[in-house]
Write an enzyme that holds these catalytic residues in place. Sequence first.
Site, short mmCIF file in Angstrom:
data_model
loop_
_atom_site.label_atom_id
_atom_site.label_comp_id
_atom_site.label_asym_id
_atom_site.label_seq_id
_atom_site.Cartn_x
_atom_site.Cartn_y
_atom_site.Cartn_z
N SER A 180 -8.29 12.78 2.78
CA SER A 180 -9.68 13.22 2.72
C SER A 180 -10.58 12.11 2.16
CB SER A 180 -9.77 14.50 1.87
OG SER A 180 -11.03 15.09 1.99
N ASP A 288 -10.67 18.87 12.46
CA ASP A 288 -10.53 18.80 11.01
C ASP A 288 -11.40 19.87 10.35
OD1 ASP A 288 -9.75 16.84 8.57
OD2 ASP A 288 -11.79 17.58 8.30
N HIS A 356 -6.55 20.15 7.35
CA HIS A 356 -7.19 19.06 6.60
C HIS A 356 -6.17 18.52 5.62
CE1 HIS A 356 -10.46 16.69 4.98
NE2 HIS A 356 -10.17 17.11 3.76
#
Length: 415
Positions: A180, A288, A356
């Site tokens: 991330s 995502d 994610h």
Amino acid sequence: MNVKMVNIALAIVLALLTCAPCCIHSDDDRLLVSMTLVHDASALGAFCLDGSLPAYHLHRGFGAGEGNWLLQFEGGGWCNDIQLCLERAKTRRGSTRYMSKWEVFSGILSNNASLNPDFYNWNRVKLRYCDGASFAGDSKFDNGTSLLYFRGQKIWEAIIRDLLPKGLSTARKALLSGCSAGGLATFVHCDNFTSILPRNTNVKCLSDAGFFLDERDISLKRTMRTFFQNLVSLQVIFTREKCAWQGIEPNLDQKCTGSFDYPTLCFFPQYALEYITTPYFILNSAYDVYQFHHILVPPSADLRGYWNHCKLNAASCDANQIDVLQGFRRSMLVALSSFFTNSAGGGMFINSCFAHCQSESQDTWFAVDSPRIHNKTIAEAVGDWYYSRRVTKEIDCPYPCDSTCHNLIPSSQVQ
């Protein structure tokens, strides 16, 4: 209770006690790694948002992997205004004071060969995230009442300095990764990481869910571009000592920033990637969840909540919403097309799961029912790429074709 029932109850208890070591083992089998504070960080001016010392978790390698190093940037979003950063400074996202002192290492950080076949015996490090800007800034805010340290770049430097004498300076193989906001950090620091290590070290970089797109939202506004511009602008400061501007921009690739009228764009991986010379692997979902919820359909663009059910469950999306999501996927593939075609040392795993961050979770990294493309797990794809066993540029078919996906991560769980 008669004797027969008592005997049955005792037998059940005895059976549970007998099998306990092998049946009830999930908690005991977790690899918990303690936190290391970087005590020399203050000499560099490397502090978390609240002024606390930065930290990492290190689990030593062994056997054939003793001389290899895997560094993983922690993720956790960003703060792009003073109030948000002040609030963040009072949480684990902005201070090591509030962080767990032990971290579970799983997925790509696991030390189990059956769960992490290519990196299990490497030295594995998790860099804790506490600066709010993907380890990129170098300034501070001080109005006499509130003080915030925007020192992500210094935190990176301090942790590297701490690790070099612990064996990183003689690494044979090295992989810089991140999830991330930590995945974005790999774009910022990849080539620098290579320059720090010996020339004969095999250095590569991996971004997991860090390929954030400069894409318009459903209201045609550039919500994410504005967010990143505010983030970069927030951390800008002019220092009289150095007679220069400090902040995030000077730590971005200078070839990239010199190519755009708006250097802030180089905080987006899609613009920075072409200037990175170190071999790179892009692990991302074409759908995502973070980008779906915050770039494509941010709350500001869906005030009436038309997308709420679709966000929680892709099966609830109507035909128009699916078309919008397919358009986002196409934008990601277009942004990656040059890398796909021209990067000889590059790797990709772009699946169609609503997910994610997939490298740190054992379920998605390497398990019996892990997501696959062409029957290959993420761990196998990354390992094949790192060790140059075969070219690995995997792109999944569009949703909903992939039956191996782990759908869906609710927005409340997205970092």
